[in-house]
Design a protein around this motif. Structure first.
Motif, PDB file in Angstrom:
ATOM      1  N   LEU A 137      -3.907   4.920   5.765  1.00 51.41           N
ATOM      2  CA  LEU A 137      -3.097   5.525   4.727  1.00 51.41           C
ATOM      3  C   LEU A 137      -2.856   6.991   5.049  1.00 51.41           C
ATOM      4  CD1 LEU A 137      -4.822   4.152   1.494  1.00 51.41           C
ATOM      5  CD2 LEU A 137      -2.802   3.258   2.648  1.00 51.41           C
TER       6      LEU A 137
ATOM      7  N   LEU B   3      -5.970   0.921  -3.778  1.00 47.12           N
ATOM      8  CA  LEU B   3      -5.729   0.041  -2.635  1.00 47.12           C
ATOM      9  C   LEU B   3      -6.557  -1.229  -2.745  1.00 47.12           C
ATOM     10  CD1 LEU B   3      -4.415  -0.303   0.238  1.00 47.12           C
ATOM     11  CD2 LEU B   3      -6.565   0.586   1.114  1.00 47.12           C
TER      12      LEU B   3
ATOM     13  N   ALA C 291       1.840   3.900   5.092  1.00 45.82           N
ATOM     14  CA  ALA C 291       0.707   2.986   5.242  1.00 45.82           C
ATOM     15  C   ALA C 291       0.968   2.042   6.403  1.00 45.82           C
ATOM     16  CB  ALA C 291       0.487   2.187   3.962  1.00 45.82           C
TER      17      ALA C 291
ATOM     18  N   VAL D  91       0.810   7.830  -1.739  1.00 44.71           N
ATOM     19  CA  VAL D  91       0.706   7.359  -0.357  1.00 44.71           C
ATOM     20  C   VAL D  91       2.050   7.597   0.320  1.00 44.71           C
ATOM     21  CG1 VAL D  91       0.323   5.360   1.131  1.00 44.71           C
ATOM     22  CG2 VAL D  91      -1.035   5.645  -0.935  1.00 44.71           C
TER      23      VAL D  91
ATOM     24  N   ALA E 229       0.826  -1.210   0.000  1.00 43.68           N
ATOM     25  CA  ALA E 229       0.000   0.000   0.000  1.00 43.68           C
ATOM     26  C   ALA E 229       0.857   1.255   0.000  1.00 43.68           C
ATOM     27  CB  ALA E 229      -0.926  -0.002   1.214  1.00 43.68           C
TER      28      ALA E 229
END
Length: 192
Positions: free
Chosen positions: A143, A158, A126, A123, A117
């Motif tokens: 996140l 995701l 995570a 991002v 992730a």
């Protein structure tokens, strides 16, 4: 919610025990009893004979006392099991297809899911945590998104990439997930 109930309950019980225990200790050492104290002094008994036998002849007394004590014991047991229950799933049962099963460490799947992730576009960080039962795990993913990322796009990536990859690699029929997203807060910088 349980964490709040736990802290409030421990705080109230602790405060009551400190006040009551401190008062008993102070009166026992010879200090004058407070105005709200139920006894007269240092040599007074906790329950007199009259107080112990006051409700003995009434038919409702003992069933009420036992019912209240039973409810208190059940609440205490519920609280104890809630506190001692493991919040994190330690292992996941993977169906190998031959009638046998293999155990996958929960931390390993959490690490892979969080790493996968974190590699998604936008991002910053995570975290993943597995809960539930080992035959039916559930994922909680947090996140930390960059400011330019659309949350719907991040959620779509995701679910279609990271969660699908984790579900198929562990051989799970389903992996229900709770996703929490937060935006990165950058400090303001002066532009000259």
């Amino acid at each position: 919610m349980l964490r709040i109930v736990n802290r409030v309950l421990i705080g109230v019980v602790g405060l009551a025990l400190v006040v009551l225990g401190g008062s008993v200790l102070a009166v026992g050492l010879g200090a004058p009893p407070p105005s709200w104290w139920i006894h007269d002094g240092r040599h007074d008994v906790l329950l007199s004979h009259a107080e112990r036998t006051r409700w003995q002849g009434h038919g409702w007394w003992w069933p009420t006392v036992l019912a209240v004590l039973a409810v208190l014991v059940l609440l205490a047991l519920w609280w104890l099991t809630a506190v001692l229950r493991r919040r994190r799933l330690t292992e996941v049962l993977v169906d190998t297809g031959d009638g046998e099963g293999a155990l996958l460490r929960g931390r390993a799947l959490e690490t892979v899911l969080a790493g996968d992730a974190a590699e998604l576009d936008g991002v910053a960080h995570a975290r993943a945590r597995l809960t539930g039962r080992r035959t039916a795990p559930e994922a909680r993913v947090q996140l930390l998104l960059e400011p330019h990322v659309d949350p719907a796009t991040a959620l779509h990536h995701l679910t279609t990439r990271s969660l699908t990859h984790a579900r198929t690699s562990a051989g799970l029929a389903a992996l229900p997930s709770e996703v929490r997203m937060k935006a990165v807060k950058h400090r303001a910088e002066r532009v000259s």
